[in-house]
Design a protein around this motif. Structure first.
Motif, PDB file in Angstrom:
ATOM      1  N   LEU A 142       0.843  -1.005   0.075  1.00 56.07           N
ATOM      2  CA  LEU A 142      -0.016   0.024   0.015  1.00 56.07           C
ATOM      3  C   LEU A 142       0.773   1.140   0.153  1.00 56.07           C
ATOM      4  O   LEU A 142       1.911   1.243   0.698  1.00 56.07           O
ATOM      5  N   ARG A 143       0.526   2.241  -0.926  1.00 50.06           N
ATOM      6  CA  ARG A 143       1.400   3.363  -0.809  1.00 50.06           C
ATOM      7  C   ARG A 143       0.330   4.589  -0.394  1.00 50.06           C
ATOM      8  O   ARG A 143      -0.700   4.603  -0.558  1.00 50.06           O
ATOM      9  N   LYS A 144       0.777   5.249   0.693  1.00 49.76           N
ATOM     10  CA  LYS A 144       0.179   6.533   1.239  1.00 49.76           C
ATOM     11  C   LYS A 144       0.953   7.577   1.314  1.00 49.76           C
ATOM     12  O   LYS A 144       2.007   7.602   1.489  1.00 49.76           O
ATOM     13  N   ILE A 145       0.294   8.630   1.472  1.00 47.37           N
ATOM     14  CA  ILE A 145       0.998  10.081   2.167  1.00 47.37           C
ATOM     15  C   ILE A 145       0.247  10.391   3.209  1.00 47.37           C
ATOM     16  O   ILE A 145      -0.876  10.493   3.329  1.00 47.37           O
ATOM     17  N   LEU A 146       1.028  10.536   4.297  1.00 47.40           N
ATOM     18  CA  LEU A 146       0.644  11.052   5.453  1.00 47.40           C
ATOM     19  C   LEU A 146       0.546  12.474   5.615  1.00 47.40           C
ATOM     20  O   LEU A 146       1.621  13.072   5.311  1.00 47.40           O
ATOM     21  N   SER A 147      -0.545  13.037   5.735  1.00 52.16           N
ATOM     22  CA  SER A 147      -0.398  14.505   5.713  1.00 52.16           C
ATOM     23  C   SER A 147      -1.262  15.014   7.022  1.00 52.16           C
ATOM     24  O   SER A 147      -2.339  15.001   7.084  1.00 52.16           O
ATOM     25  N   ILE A 148      -0.500  15.695   7.773  1.00 50.29           N
ATOM     26  CA  ILE A 148      -1.343  16.117   9.063  1.00 50.29           C
ATOM     27  C   ILE A 148      -0.824  17.817   9.276  1.00 50.29           C
ATOM     28  O   ILE A 148       0.169  18.129   9.033  1.00 50.29           O
ATOM     29  N   PRO A 149      -1.891  18.591   9.289  1.00 51.33           N
ATOM     30  CA  PRO A 149      -1.713  19.985   9.658  1.00 51.33           C
ATOM     31  C   PRO A 149      -1.314  20.145  11.045  1.00 51.33           C
ATOM     32  O   PRO A 149      -1.602  19.486  11.729  1.00 51.33           O
ATOM     33  N   GLN A 150      -0.454  21.110  10.946  1.00 49.01           N
ATOM     34  CA  GLN A 150       0.376  21.420  12.456  1.00 49.01           C
ATOM     35  C   GLN A 150       0.118  22.818  12.840  1.00 49.01           C
ATOM     36  O   GLN A 150       0.390  23.775  12.030  1.00 49.01           O
ATOM     37  N   PRO A 177      11.866  15.976   0.225  1.00 50.83           N
ATOM     38  CA  PRO A 177      10.432  16.495   0.495  1.00 50.83           C
ATOM     39  C   PRO A 177      10.753  17.821   1.633  1.00 50.83           C
ATOM     40  O   PRO A 177      11.282  17.350   2.568  1.00 50.83           O
ATOM     41  N   PRO A 222       9.216  18.984   4.418  1.00 51.74           N
ATOM     42  CA  PRO A 222       8.072  18.324   5.367  1.00 51.74           C
ATOM     43  C   PRO A 222       6.955  19.499   5.937  1.00 51.74           C
ATOM     44  O   PRO A 222       6.038  19.108   6.128  1.00 51.74           O
ATOM     45  N   LEU A 223       7.316  20.670   5.509  1.00 48.18           N
ATOM     46  CA  LEU A 223       6.386  21.774   5.812  1.00 48.18           C
ATOM     47  C   LEU A 223       5.277  21.832   4.823  1.00 48.18           C
ATOM     48  O   LEU A 223       4.276  22.386   4.995  1.00 48.18           O
ATOM     49  N   THR A 224       5.595  21.290   3.494  1.00 49.54           N
ATOM     50  CA  THR A 224       4.666  21.538   2.498  1.00 49.54           C
ATOM     51  C   THR A 224       4.423  20.183   1.813  1.00 49.54           C
ATOM     52  O   THR A 224       3.302  20.088   1.065  1.00 49.54           O
ATOM     53  N   GLY A 225       5.502  19.452   2.150  1.00 48.26           N
ATOM     54  CA  GLY A 225       5.076  18.026   1.375  1.00 48.26           C
ATOM     55  C   GLY A 225       5.965  17.975  -0.124  1.00 48.26           C
ATOM     56  O   GLY A 225       5.958  17.019  -0.684  1.00 48.26           O
TER      57      GLY A 225
END
Lengths: 292, 270, 396
Positions: free
Chosen positions: B123-131, B200, B202-205
């Motif tokens: 499975l390929r995913k992108i974890l994206s969490i607003p901080q 990447p 990490p602040l914007t991906g």
């Protein structure tokens, strides 16, 4: 005093992937291609794990080769209703997540339960797997589980759900036919019920229904409405107040009067009124509501 | 190795192996320069879902060079591309990002040997969490001053070190650093790093543009070795990044109280 | 060393093969491979293990609470299980924690597990998140730092510095070729030096792909036992003489001024050697398993750990004395450049050092008898764990 502190918005965005491994892949692909659910058995403690796992964590043995097919049907051990929403959820809320133990498996797992009214959901119901037609490479190759038998949901109010003051009623017009059928059932051919000429001389001046005929209208109230299906009547006491004539329309009303905590029984107030609003009978019943 | 398999077979198979849903919006061309007996030169053109294979290198965006045996091993998954690149057996000239992405354009090459092939789930995913980060009082003061084109350091009352960006305490002396001193804005470069690897943000991906130059700068008024970490104008010739050269900040027109208020530092030319 | 109630030894080691892809197993399955190997080596069963300490890098596989869902592969079911994560030093910290748990008398036999499946995450992206989100995150490029190369080139000249770092790299590969568990085994030889140091793709400055460590999947397991049990389990256990952990502030700026800040490696070595009367580390240690994330750092850090001031560290490399049959063997396993499952990597240093003392390193066993071994861990913003293992039970 924080005059300089302020908020900075950021994001943590990182790609990742997950390898299900050989055994995990076999489980997922067997769901997809064969619509079968497989588990692994520990030959020492005899536990069958679903989803399959390579290691029995109790015996710490490698069990990955002991594959077994288990049933597509199982029992819901417990459940929860999801009311919130996050992007990664498989469904829009509200939806039910059940802890399902499949037959021939020893370990339960979580999946979505559909086609059940949320307020009727309960544990210990039987469910079956419905497979997805679109491959997902996840456990969602089983689309969801749904009940094997829907009749289990048609139950009345439980003791806990009943509140003092709740009422229900049933109304019916009592006809000559009703009275004659009841006379046949009971053998009560008393002329006051079946002989018009004889009755003209009596205190009511015409034929009247057997007293129990209008009162029997409480049976559908208690048995199918309040508390409803699954109710057992313990005791019914009524007092006759007025006669019922052929063609009268009778309403039987039951109201929760008292909850008898030690027995989990309920005392119901009973009232029977005719089309003129006159009380023809009243009384009390003690009933055992369904357990749910 | 499969004796019957040729480099040409593999090249031609690109057509049947295309992941159409991935390449439906892709326009690029990949060159293959394969040496050895079975070698040759080909261009694989991808044009919005179509795959066209041409002989020769026809001005491709990127050229992948390796020998024939390595190419076959690589195709069969027996040669790890990172190892091959490290050891110089696989060379990528041109847009390396396209080469990297091309792994997704095509399905894996499968030898048809009649056996049922095993499918492994990935499975390929992108974890994206607003901080949300609170700057705190000290960093907030520093960042607010950047808006005014001022670089502020805070001084340790015990050892005298000048912390920039500032920290609430001196971690060495374990005392509160309370005195503010304006430093810079010019300084001297201690050491620079030229980053070719695209990672990447990490602040914007988003993948950072390379090469960029990060640097440690001893701002005027600061005490060695408390340097200031920032970037140098990416167009600066690399040979000019000598230890000790003077640099000055280039301020952004729009300043928000962030590291980006300084675009980068540039060399002070005499 | 500080007071301890009893002595502790490493009695067993288990490792998976390190590889770039382990698509055939999920995380707990991969870990269990190493556990089964360690149990087999020690003839112990899971019932003999009192406590498990488990660790890896945060954010690398994007799995929350891996210790919890790994229970099916770690054997932690119904046992005490602790999770530790300290960045790159995690593996070494796990060994130190397991040592403390046994030395204190809390547990007799403790299993430490380090693992990583780097293929499942984005290593550089993950590491970059250790930097201050308001400043360093914009600038950091994971663990890729070219500055050491720049500094070495400035100090020793381009030719000598580049040659030393590539020779170090080739020596590590020659060692890895003897270790069937190593991930990258490229078959390099010294004739390739010129081509590699000029043509390998640049990552950051003169730090090229060939210099940098691998990204590996794998797990390592170390079993530690109290002194009474250790002798029953293993003929020649690797005793833990001492270890030290040195951290510094998050801020990296002070590392790269005009004058060089003393590295935690040097500080750790000074403290550890003084406490244990080590005056001549090169001659007193029979092997050094060093956490060497790149061959530039490998060469530079020899200087720090061995407390050199001049160019003695370059000479050790140039004279091939760090080869497995040299005077001061460094990383007979092939080191971190060959295999780097990060959460396990620092533990592998202690595990490999222990295997050398036990005489169980197989093809990459150092020829001379190994009585005293040094092992290091590295992580965070230059953190150090440094430890000494001995063949003789320590006398205190």
């Amino acid at each position: 005093m924080y005059r300089n502190s302020f908020i900075v918005h950021g994001k943590l965005a990182l790609p990742y992937q997950y390898f299900a491994g050989r055994l995990g892949s076999k489980f997922i692909k067997t769901l997809e291609k064969e619509h079968k659910i497989i588990g692994t058995r520990c030959k020492k403690c005899n536990t069958v794990y679903v989803p399959p796992r390579s290691i029995c964590d109790r015996c710490f043995l490698d069990i990955k080769d002991n594959l077994e097919e288990v049933s597509k049907e199982g029992t819901v051990l417990s459940y929860t209703v999801v009311n919130s929403y996050e992007d990664h959820y498989p469904e829009r809320p509200p939806f039910i997540l059940g802890l399902i133990k499949l037959d021939k498996a020893d370990t339960p797992f979580v999946h979505i339960i559909k086609n059940v009214p949320i307020n009727k959901m309960k544990s210990n119901i039987r469910v079956r797997a419905i497979f997805s037609n679109t491959p997902t490479d996840t456990i969602l190759n089983i689309s969801h589980f749904e009940p094997v038998d829907y009749s289990v949901f048609e139950v009345g109010y439980t003791y806990e759900e009943l509140e003092i003051g709740m009422s229900a009623s049933f109304t019916k017009t009592i006809t000559e036919t009703d009275v004659y059928l009841f006379a046949g059932i009971s053998g009560d051919f008393n002329p006051m019920h079946v002989n018009e000429e004889y009755s003209k001389k009596g205190i009511f001046g015409k034929r009247v229904a057997h007293g129990v005929v209008p009162q029997s209208l409480i049976a559908p109230v208690l048995g199918t409405k309040l508390p409803g299906l699954g109710t057992v009547a313990i005791e019914i006491n009524t007092r006759f107040r007025r006669p019922t004539y052929f063609g009268d329309t009778i309403t039987a009303i039951a109201t929760v009067k008292e909850k008898i905590e030690e027995k989990k029984w309920v005392k119901m107030a009973l009232k029977f009124i005719n089309q003129k609003g006159e009380i023809i009978a009243d009384g009390e019943a003690i009933v055992m509501p369904p357990k749910g | 190795m499969d004796k019957n398999l040729t480099v040409k077979d593999i090249i031609l198979s690109f057509k049947n192996r295309a992941n159409e849903h991935i390449i439906k919006d892709v326009v690029c061309s990949l060159g293959y320069d394969i040496s050895g007996e079975m070698g040759g030169k080909w261009t694989v053109k991808i044009d919005k879902g179509k795959v066209i294979i041409e002989d020769g290198l026809n001005d491709p965006d990127v050229v992948i060079s390796m020998n024939d045996e390595d190419f076959i091993s690589f195709t069969l998954g027996k040669l790890d591309p990172v190892n091959a690149i490290s050891a110089g057996r696989l060379k990528i000239t041109g847009d390396a990002q396209i080469a990297q992405q091309s792994a997704k354009f095509f399905k894996k090459y499968q030898i048809d040997n009649g056996e049922e092939r095993e499918e492994l789930v990935r499975l390929r995913k992108i974890l994206s969490i607003p901080q949300r980060f609170s700057t705190g009082e000290v960093m907030g003061f520093f960042l607010n001053n950047l808006k005014k084109k001022k670089i502020m350091a805070n001084k340790c009352p015990k050892c005298g070190r000048m912390q920039c960006p500032p920290r609430e305490v001196c971690a060495i002396c374990k005392v509160e650093a309370s005195e503010w001193v304006e430093v810079g804005p010019e300084g001297r470069l201690t050491v620079a790093d030229i980053v070719f690897y695209a990672s990447p943000d990490p602040l914007t991906g988003e993948i950072r543009k390379t090469p960029y130059i990060t640097a440690y700068i001893l701002l005027d008024g600061c005490e060695d070795p408390d340097t200031f970490w920032h970037e140098i104008d990416p167009d600066t010739p690399h040979e000019k990044l000598k230890r000790g050269v003077r640099v000055r900040p280039v301020w952004n027109e729009k300043r928000t109280g962030a590291i980006t208020d300084i675009k980068y530092f540039e060399l002070v030319e005499d | 060393m500080r007071d301890r109630k009893r002595e502790v030894a490493i009695v067993g080691v288990g490792q998976t093969k390190y590889s770039s892809h382990r698509e055939d197993v999920n995380q707990p399955e991969m870990i269990s491979e190493a556990i089964f190997e360690a149990l087999e080596q020690t003839s112990l069963t899971m019932d003999d293990i009192d406590c498990i300490v488990h660790g890896n890098m945060e954010l690398f596989e994007m799995i929350y609470q891996p210790d919890l869902w790994h229970t099916i592969g770690t054997g932690a079911s119904g046992k005490e299980c602790l999770r530790l994560t300290t960045g790159g030093t995690t593996g070494a910290t796990l060994v130190c924690a397991a040592d403390a748990l046994v030395a204190s008398g809390m547990h007799d036999i403790v299993m430490a597990i380090g693992f990583e499946k780097l293929q499942e995450g984005h290593t550089t992206g993950g590491i970059t998140n250790m930097a201050d989100p308001l400043w360093g995150r914009k600038l950091q490029s994971g663990a890729l730092v070219g500055i050491t190369a720049t500094q070495m080139i400035e100090e020793f000249g381009e030719e000598r510095a580049k040659k030393a770092s590539i020779d170090y790299r080739i020596i590590m590969d020659m060692h890895a070729m003897k270790n069937p568990k190593a991930h990258r085994r490229l078959g390099l030889n010294f004739d390739m030096a010129e081509d590699l140091m000029n043509n390998s793709p640049q990552l950051v400055g003169e730090l090229r792909m060939i210099h940098m460590c691998s990204q590996s999947d794998g797990a390592c397991v170390v079993i530690l036992a109290s002194e009474d049990k250790a002798k029953e389990i293993c003929d020649r256990p690797a005793w833990i003489l001492d270890h030290v952990t040195v951290h510094r502030e998050e801020h990296m700026g002070t590392l790269f001024g005009f004058k060089k800040e003393k590295l935690t490696h040097r500080h750790a070595a000074e403290v550890l050697f003084k406490r244990n009367n080590i005056n001549d580390p090169v001659n007193e240690f029979d092997v050094f398993e060093m956490y060497d994330p790149s061959s530039w750092w490998g060469v530079d850090w020899l200087r720090e750990f061995l407390l050199f001031d001049g160019d003695e560290h370059l000479k050790l490399v140039e004279n091939r004395e760090i080869l497995i049959d040299g005077k001061f063997p460094v990383n007979p396993s092939g080191g971190v450049i060959a295999s780097n499952p990060i959460g396990a990597t620092a533990m592998v240093r202690f595990a490999e050092a222990a295997l050398q003392i036990m005489g169980k390193a197989g093809e990459h066993q150092v020829k001379k008898e190994v009585n005293k071994a040094l092992a290091s861990g590295f992580g965070g913003t230059f953190w150090t764990v440094l430890g000494i293992l001995t063949a003789d039970k320590p006398e205190r």
